[in-house]
Design an enzyme around this catalytic site. Structure first.
Site, PDB file in Angstrom:
ATOM      1  N   PHE B 125      25.607  39.305 -36.377  1.00 59.93           N
ATOM      2  CA  PHE B 125      26.287  38.124 -36.877  1.00 59.93           C
ATOM      3  C   PHE B 125      27.263  37.628 -35.825  1.00 59.93           C
ATOM      4  O   PHE B 125      27.776  38.414 -35.042  1.00 59.93           O
ATOM      5  CB  PHE B 125      27.028  38.458 -38.173  1.00 59.93           C
ATOM      6  CG  PHE B 125      26.771  37.443 -39.243  1.00 59.93           C
ATOM      7  CD1 PHE B 125      25.666  37.547 -40.068  1.00 59.93           C
ATOM      8  CD2 PHE B 125      27.621  36.358 -39.398  1.00 59.93           C
ATOM      9  CE1 PHE B 125      25.415  36.606 -41.038  1.00 59.93           C
ATOM     10  CE2 PHE B 125      27.372  35.405 -40.374  1.00 59.93           C
ATOM     11  CZ  PHE B 125      26.279  35.525 -41.193  1.00 59.93           C
ATOM     12  N   GLN B 251      38.088  25.902 -40.765  1.00 60.74           N
ATOM     13  CA  GLN B 251      36.874  26.148 -39.978  1.00 60.74           C
ATOM     14  C   GLN B 251      35.753  25.156 -40.295  1.00 60.74           C
ATOM     15  O   GLN B 251      35.459  24.891 -41.460  1.00 60.74           O
ATOM     16  CB  GLN B 251      36.362  27.552 -40.272  1.00 60.74           C
ATOM     17  CG  GLN B 251      35.100  27.902 -39.502  1.00 60.74           C
ATOM     18  CD  GLN B 251      34.734  29.360 -39.687  1.00 60.74           C
ATOM     19  OE1 GLN B 251      34.198  29.754 -40.705  1.00 60.74           O
ATOM     20  NE2 GLN B 251      35.062  30.170 -38.696  1.00 60.74           N
ATOM     21  N   HIS B 253      31.847  24.857 -39.901  1.00 56.47           N
ATOM     22  CA  HIS B 253      30.669  25.667 -39.619  1.00 56.47           C
ATOM     23  C   HIS B 253      29.682  24.810 -38.851  1.00 56.47           C
ATOM     24  O   HIS B 253      29.441  23.665 -39.213  1.00 56.47           O
ATOM     25  CB  HIS B 253      30.058  26.148 -40.944  1.00 56.47           C
ATOM     26  CG  HIS B 253      29.018  27.201 -40.786  1.00 56.47           C
ATOM     27  ND1 HIS B 253      27.808  26.944 -40.205  1.00 56.47           N
ATOM     28  CD2 HIS B 253      29.012  28.510 -41.127  1.00 56.47           C
ATOM     29  CE1 HIS B 253      27.100  28.065 -40.199  1.00 56.47           C
ATOM     30  NE2 HIS B 253      27.803  29.022 -40.748  1.00 56.47           N
ATOM     31  N   LEU B 263      25.118  24.299 -46.247  1.00 57.68           N
ATOM     32  CA  LEU B 263      25.140  25.223 -45.137  1.00 57.68           C
ATOM     33  C   LEU B 263      23.792  25.885 -44.863  1.00 57.68           C
ATOM     34  O   LEU B 263      23.131  26.357 -45.768  1.00 57.68           O
ATOM     35  CB  LEU B 263      26.133  26.318 -45.470  1.00 57.68           C
ATOM     36  CG  LEU B 263      26.580  27.137 -44.289  1.00 57.68           C
ATOM     37  CD1 LEU B 263      27.535  26.296 -43.476  1.00 57.68           C
ATOM     38  CD2 LEU B 263      27.264  28.381 -44.782  1.00 57.68           C
ATOM     39  N   GLU B 266      24.529  31.290 -40.825  1.00 52.61           N
ATOM     40  CA  GLU B 266      24.506  31.874 -39.505  1.00 52.61           C
ATOM     41  C   GLU B 266      23.402  32.914 -39.384  1.00 52.61           C
ATOM     42  O   GLU B 266      22.996  33.273 -38.286  1.00 52.61           O
ATOM     43  CB  GLU B 266      25.865  32.531 -39.290  1.00 52.61           C
ATOM     44  CG  GLU B 266      26.230  32.721 -37.866  1.00 52.61           C
ATOM     45  CD  GLU B 266      27.725  33.018 -37.736  1.00 52.61           C
ATOM     46  OE1 GLU B 266      28.523  32.286 -38.339  1.00 52.61           O
ATOM     47  OE2 GLU B 266      28.059  33.967 -37.034  1.00 52.61           O
ATOM     48  N   ARG B 297      32.245  30.515 -34.558  1.00 51.54           N
ATOM     49  CA  ARG B 297      31.908  29.196 -35.099  1.00 51.54           C
ATOM     50  C   ARG B 297      32.690  28.049 -34.478  1.00 51.54           C
ATOM     51  O   ARG B 297      32.143  26.979 -34.253  1.00 51.54           O
ATOM     52  CB  ARG B 297      32.171  29.200 -36.590  1.00 51.54           C
ATOM     53  CG  ARG B 297      31.209  30.101 -37.285  1.00 51.54           C
ATOM     54  CD  ARG B 297      31.490  30.164 -38.748  1.00 51.54           C
ATOM     55  NE  ARG B 297      30.498  31.046 -39.348  1.00 51.54           N
ATOM     56  CZ  ARG B 297      30.593  31.555 -40.552  1.00 51.54           C
ATOM     57  NH1 ARG B 297      31.636  31.261 -41.303  1.00 51.54           N
ATOM     58  NH2 ARG B 297      29.650  32.330 -41.017  1.00 51.54           N
ATOM     59  N   HIS B 363      34.214  24.046 -43.858  1.00 54.70           N
ATOM     60  CA  HIS B 363      33.663  25.248 -44.454  1.00 54.70           C
ATOM     61  C   HIS B 363      34.687  26.210 -45.026  1.00 54.70           C
ATOM     62  O   HIS B 363      34.551  26.676 -46.141  1.00 54.70           O
ATOM     63  CB  HIS B 363      32.835  25.962 -43.380  1.00 54.70           C
ATOM     64  CG  HIS B 363      32.135  27.187 -43.846  1.00 54.70           C
ATOM     65  ND1 HIS B 363      31.275  27.159 -44.912  1.00 54.70           N
ATOM     66  CD2 HIS B 363      32.150  28.464 -43.392  1.00 54.70           C
ATOM     67  CE1 HIS B 363      30.793  28.379 -45.106  1.00 54.70           C
ATOM     68  NE2 HIS B 363      31.314  29.191 -44.212  1.00 54.70           N
ATOM     69  N   ARG B 405      37.913  32.296 -38.521  1.00 45.28           N
ATOM     70  CA  ARG B 405      37.312  33.438 -39.197  1.00 45.28           C
ATOM     71  C   ARG B 405      35.930  33.726 -38.624  1.00 45.28           C
ATOM     72  O   ARG B 405      35.155  32.820 -38.355  1.00 45.28           O
ATOM     73  CB  ARG B 405      37.169  33.140 -40.689  1.00 45.28           C
ATOM     74  CG  ARG B 405      36.290  34.125 -41.413  1.00 45.28           C
ATOM     75  CD  ARG B 405      36.247  33.875 -42.887  1.00 45.28           C
ATOM     76  NE  ARG B 405      35.431  32.740 -43.282  1.00 45.28           N
ATOM     77  CZ  ARG B 405      34.122  32.795 -43.491  1.00 45.28           C
ATOM     78  NH1 ARG B 405      33.453  33.915 -43.312  1.00 45.28           N
ATOM     79  NH2 ARG B 405      33.456  31.726 -43.877  1.00 45.28           N
TER      80      ARG B 405
END
Ligand SMILES: Cc1cc2nc3c(=O)[nH]c(=O)nc-3n(C[C@H](O)[C@H](O)[C@H](O)COP(=O)(O)OP(=O)(O)OC[C@H]3O[C@@H](n4cnc5c(N)ncnc54)[C@H](O)[C@@H]3O)c2cc1C
Ligand code: HEM
Ligand code: SF4
Ligand code: F3S
Ligand code: FES
Lengths: 127, 593, 137, 235
Positions: B125, B251, B253, B263, B266, B297, B363, B405
């Site tokens: 990730f 954030q 995304h 979304l 990821e 991100r 996001h 994050r």
């Protein structure tokens, strides 16, 4: 299924009964697939339905114990199947007291039909 | 009486109140139930509708099931990913406790994907690395691409088993304080809930109140967030004198569906998907040669903006391509079924044979209600707590995420701090007497709600909401500068003025969503204001906060958390304060991937 | 939510079934139910009339003249059709009960039901109906 | 595709504080190319009538709030594109549940049934600090039924449920299946007992409406029949 059941709740009303009905519907269905279709083929193709008079039934068809036995089994099986089937239908479309009454009628009718059918098969003398 | 409300008020006494039934709220409720604390969980949605269910990718924990891993590495990644703004003691708690939390979820029944030898499977990730940044590591535990769904379901199931008392479809419209507001040394002693199905007010009194109401992505036009994510908990706390922390860090995304923002997780890149510009080039080579598509991100979102600006968006437009074709049908359909479904349903694109058009989408809120490691809400920069008030999940800022994050770390945050909240609240409930009952606690909010539906005429809330969303998107987005932000602050003030005159059409008391949406718009305006004001004041670029007029990180001045208070009596927010970042193991370094 | 009796009754029972746009599965069920009821009604009459073979043969023969009539032949065909559909679809149901994985192919199975229905049913109907011309000769 | 187009939106309205019976309202609503039914409902509420009431949250088919009867079938409004529907869109609440207001139905009974099947893992404590071991095949066994988002589209599309509101319904069975076939669970017997009740699995007539309605593509009928056969084959 494995393991010890825990957190069991006091319940199911009629546990097992519905399963029995469900299975019976299926078993009788399979038997009927053979019996009922064969019956229809016999009465409507092999012979012409309009030629099968009461006399003919007495003289020819029911002149054999084996045929009588098969027909009687079919009677019982089909009555079982159709009464179980109609029970579902009744439960779906009648509620409350009406449901109990119609179900009562259904079971009575079923018993009467089995009695009538059995009566004629058993009491009709062999020639 | 109609006008959206009924006259009668119900009073309920419990020990603990949990507002919100997402991952954070549910785990807290579960801990409270285990301790036998009488608890009420209020949620404006049925619990299983909470947005935690939308999380796809996974939850990171250094289990080391498929390759070597250590919680220290996870801690480091979290801090570096957060551009050194994360409090390192908090990041340590996060990384350490992620491991038992994930194991516990498995024991509660969560159907994680498995390795060939039957352990929890793990995948890569963004931003999660081996040996302090050497290369990607397999750390994300997942259940296909519906990890959040399975977390939400599993926790809810366990709550049912534990007999937790839910108040489903109760909208919490106010907090109750005794002995003054939070900034006056007051104590939170309960909440006011509005029962959506019949418009009755319920005043609940308790020793401990947890805010677990999630984020406020609906302040932006293109967002991955649910309609219900309107910053309720943050705004309610703010209105009672609690500061909001680090609100400028929001954030974006990188891979949202063009236009609507839904979304595409990821996980698509974790499994090996590419990002391509109009020339068909994997442009991340230019920006993060080591991690490529698995860079954090904020970097990828900026890279996409950069590509688009330089004319390399697809067809010269404002989006780029996410390409998974080379992964093959099997991987796409088995490992990424939901994403595949989204692309098909919402864009009419077939990811097996076509690249998917994507653009950054609003996001996640790194900021929120400030708390300490025990989830107790803080009243100021010196660490004084607001008695009786707790916060966990996206609504809170501990701060583990710092300025940005990492993927999966939000779910970790919910689990670790949701659990901690429950434990701490149980302790408090056992050692504290019940607060006194406040008469007429619901009166103020009742008047506010009545005003919304009884004004003779007024603006429609929808228009203000639309303007706010556009303003935030254009001015408080991926790239910011002085001019944009000061326009945003002014614009929000103007919208707040108009909001004072909104009028809802529905005057019924049964399921009046018109009224509640208007109320939620008020929360959005507050959180948007806190965001813009904090962003205006931070004259540096760090993590998700990217100022074109101050492109460098400025540790000398801004290695600190922003706190912002609401202005008095409807005036714009002007009171700000800064709080030092806790640094334990890792000295701030330039952030390159 | 005790909401009392002021609420309008939700759409239920037969009314619901008629308004909902179900797919093949719902049609298969509707036909199965209708044919099952139809055959059950016939069965009742059939058993009563068979009873007459013993109790009142003349009456039995009198009733059975109907089978020779044109409407009688048509009714015979309809009965056969109902029975055949019910039997074939019933088998489809039992097959899925035994192998739940086959539910993924319930449409295909239903198609097989119809193919069999027509391959057996059309010649059968022809044989029965052709007796109308034979007896007419 | 034309941009400035419109659709006829026919909404079933019911306000318990005013009406005795539901009635229909028709609105001409502008639509954009990729619009979903939820967008159209939202626009109708914003532009024409703020009192139009429906549930929604996530807006992308994962929360299960906005299952509605749309053009005769149960669908998630946020997952159904307008261009798939033609010029007239008819929207009514889920059939078979009491109406609270407009498109909002009372879901309490639905969740009550869900809870009745003990939808949670029951297992003896594990030793050590690690996870339980479960093979990939064992996990695959119940993968399909873990997808459920409790939207109620299935249960309220089921003719057996309309006929007998006591029927536990496909959604509850799906959630029981998810645990019955989980190798870690030790409570299957109790769930099978519950589901062999007269309002349990036997009410299913393999109508497949549930499967067609399910926005998660769960093969619900398969799950139901697997439960039936688990009941009929246990000792
Ligand atoms: C599309 C998407 C994908 C994501 N994927 C990931 C991922 O892969 N990994 C990861 O780590 N994170 C991910 N995230 C982020 C993460 O899912 C969220 O941050 C997290 O779920 C928030 O959980 P929560 O418990 O704080 O709140 P939520 O789950 O949002 O729940 C909020 C709760 O509060 C209630 N509530 C709100 N306001 C009120 C009120 N006024 N009164 C009563 N109740 C109220 C709601 O009803 C709800 O129950 C993703 C987020 C999105 C949007
Ligand atoms: C010939 C072979 C037959 C087969 C294979 C068969 C099969 C079945 C099956 C499997 C069912 C259960 C359906 C369900 O649970 O969803 C059923 C129902 C039923 N059957 Fe039969 N059946 C046959 C003959 C008959 C006959 C001869 C009658 C009438 C006399 C009959 C009357 C019914 C009725 C009334 C139902 C209930 C329908 C419903 O619930 O909708 N069946 N049949
Ligand atoms: S099984 Fe499918 S249709 Fe039924 S509640 Fe679950 S997701 Fe909805
Ligand atoms: S619609 Fe109903 S009848 Fe069975 S197959 Fe689905 S539960
Ligand atoms: S709004 Fe969540 S499923 Fe449609």
């Amino acid at each position: 299924m494995s393991g010890v059941p825990r957190a069991r709740q006091p319940r199911p009303k009629g546990r097992g009964r519905e399963l029995t009905y469900w299975l019976l519907t299926r078993y009788t269905a399979l038997a009927l697939f053979v019996l009922a279709l064969a019956h229809y083929t016999m009465t409507h193709f092999v012979y012409d339905s309009s030629e099968q008079t009461a006399e003919w039934i007495k003289q020819v068809r029911w002149n054999s114990l084996a045929v009588r036995f098969v027909d009687w089994s079919m009677l019982v099986i089909v009555m079982l199947h159709s009464s179980l089937g109609m029970r579902t239908v009744v439960q779906d479309y009648f509620k409350g007291r009406a449901q109990s009454i119609v179900l009562g009628l259904l079971y009575t009718l079923t018993a009467v039909l089995v009695a009538l059918g059995s009566h004629v098969i058993i009491t009709l003398p062999l020639k | 009486m109609s006008a959206g409300l009924r006259a009668d008020t119900t009073h309920i006494d419990v020990d603990a109140i949990v507002v919100g039934a997402g991952g954070a709220g549910l785990w807290a409720a579960l801990e409270l139930a285990r301790e036998g604390i009488p608890t009420a969980v209020l949620t404006k949605l049925y619990p299983t509708r909470s947005h935690t269910g939308a999380a796809q990718g996974g939850v990171c924990a250094a289990l080391g099931n498929v390759e070597e891993d250590h919680w220290e590495w996870h801690m480091f990644d979290t801090i570096k990913g957060g551009d050194y703004l994360a409090d390192q003691d908090a990041a340590e708690v996060l990384a350490r406790e992620a491991i038992p939390a994930v194991i516990e979820l498995e024991r509660m029944g969560l159907p994680f994907n498995r390795t060939p030898d039957g352990k929890i499977d793990q995948r890569r990730f963004g931003g999660h690395t081996r040996n302090y940044g050497e290369g990607p590591v397999r750390r994300s535990c997942y259940a296909a691409d519906r990890t959040g769904h399975m977390i939400l379901q599993t926790l809810y199931q366990q709550c049912i088993k534990a007999g937790v008392k839910f108040y489903d479809e109760y909208h919490v419209v106010d907090l109750v304080f005794e002995g003054g507001e939070a900034n006056e040394g007051g104590r939170c002693s309960g909440v006011v809930g509005y029962k959506i199905s019949d418009g009755t007010m319920h005043v609940l009194r308790a020793k401990a109140v947890l805010l677990a109401t999630g984020g406020y992505g609906r302040a932006w036009r293109v967002t991955s967030n649910a309609h219900s994510l309107t910053g309720d908990g943050m705004a309610l706390a703010w209105r009672h004198g609690v500061p909001l922390q680090d609100m400028e860090f929001y954030q974006f995304h990188p891979t949202g569906i063009v236009g609507i923002g839904i979304l595409l997780s990821e996980a698509a890149r974790g499994e090996g998907g590419y990002l391509l510009n109009n020339d068909g080039k994997r442009f991340m080579e230019t920006y993060a040669p080591k991690l490529m598509e698995l860079a954090p991100r904020d970097m990828i979102s900026r890279a996409i903006y950069q590509e688009v600006r330089e004319g390399r968006g697809i067809g010269g437009k404002d989006f780029i391509h996410l390409d998974v074709r080379h992964l093959g049908r099997k991987v796409i359909e088995e490992k990424l079924p939901d994403i595949t479904d989204f692309a098909r349903v919402y864009q009419g694109v077939e990811p097996i044979s076509e690249p998917v058009p994507v653009q950054p989408t609003a996001h996640y809120a790194m900021g929120g209600v400030p708390t300490n490691l025990e989830t107790e809400v803080l009243a100021d920069a010196r660490g004084n707590v607001v008695p009786g008030l707790f916060a966990a999940g996206e609504v809170a800022c501990v701060s583990v995420h710092g300025a940005n994050r990492l993927g999966t770390n939000s779910l970790v945050d919910l689990l670790v701090f949701g659990k901690r909240a429950g434990i701490r609240m149980a302790q408090i409930c056992k050692s504290t007497p019940q607060p006194g009952s406040v008469q007429g606690a619901e009166r103020a909010v009742r008047d506010e709600l009545l005003a919304l539906s009884t004004r003779p005429s007024g603006v429609r809330p929808a228009e203000i909401r639309r303007e706010l969303a556009a303003l935030m998107m254009d001015n408080v987005g991926v790239y910011r500068d002085e001019a944009l932000l000061s326009a945003a602050v002014k614009g929000i003030a103007k919208l707040k003025g108009e909001y004072a005159n909104v009028r809802v059409e529905d005057t019924g008391s049964v399921f009046n969503t018109d009224l509640l949406e208007a109320r939620e718009l008020g929360y959005l305006l507050d959180t948007a204001e806190a965001t813009a004001v904090s962003a205006y004041a931070r004259k540096e670029s760090r993590g998700a906060h990217s100022r074109e007029d101050f492109p460098e990180r400025d540790d000398a001045k801004f290695l600190a958390h922003t706190l912002v208070w609401q202005g008095a009596a409807g005036a714009p927010a002007t009171k700000l304060d800064y709080k030092p970042v806790t640094i334990t193991k890792f000295e701030p370094k330039p952030r390159v991937y | 939510m005790a909401r009392g009796s002021t609420l309008p009754a939700p759409r239920r029972g037969l009314r619901g079934a008629i308004a909902y746009r179900g797919g093949e599965g719902m049609l298969a069920w509707a036909f199965h139910r209708i044919s099952g009821i139809a055959v059950s009604v016939f069965l009742t009459l059939h058993v009563v009339s068979i009873f007459m073979v013993g109790a009142n043969p003349e009456f039995y023969d009198y009733i059975h003249l109907f089978y020779a009539s044109v409407p009688g032949k048509v009714a015979e065909v309809l009965l056969g059709a109902a029975l055949l559909y019910h039997a074939l679809n019933g088998t489809r149901i039992v097959v899925m009960d035994l192998w739940p994985a086959l539910t993924a192919y319930h449409r295909q199975l239903w198609r097989i039901v119809w193919i069999t229905f027509f391959t057996l049913g059309l010649p059968g109907a022809y044989i029965i109906l052709s007796r109308i011309w034979e007896t007419a000769k | 595709m034309a941009t400035a187009s419109t659709v006829e939106l026919k909404i079933q309205r019911f306000d318990p504080e005013r009406d005795n019976e539901p009635h229909w309202q028709t609105l001409t609503v502008p639509v954009e190319p990729m619009d979903r039914v939820l967008d159209v409902l939202t626009r109708a509420k914003e532009l024409f009538d703020g009192s139009i009431t429906f549930r929604r949250s996530c807006a992308h088919g994962v929360c299960g709030s906005d299952a509605l009867l749309i053009n005769g079938r149960n669908r998630l409004a946020c997952k159904l594109r307008v261009e798939q529907l033609g010029k007239t869109i008819t929207v009514a609440p889920l059939p078979g549940l009491p109406i609270v207001k407009d498109l909002v139905v009372d879901m309490d009974g639905f969740f009550e049934k869900y809870r009745s099947v003990q939808p949670y893992l029951v297992a003896s404590p594990v030793e050590g600090s690690g996870e339980r071991i479960q093979s990939e095949e064992q996990r695959d066994r119940f993968d399909d039924t873990t997808k459920c988002i409790l939207c109620a589209a299935c249960t309220t599309s089921c003719p057996s449920f309309w006929a007998e509101p006591e029927y536990v319904g496909p959604a509850a069975i799906v959630n029981a299946h998810r645990f019955i076939f989980d190798s870690r669970d030790e409570n299957a017997e109790a769930r099978l007992d519950i589901l062999s009740d007269e309002d349990g699995v036997w009410r299913c007539r393999t109508t497949f409406n549930c499967v067609e309605a399910c926005p998660r593509g769960i093969n619900i009928t398969k799950a139901i029949l697997e439960v039936s056969s688990a009941i009929s084959t246990r000792e």
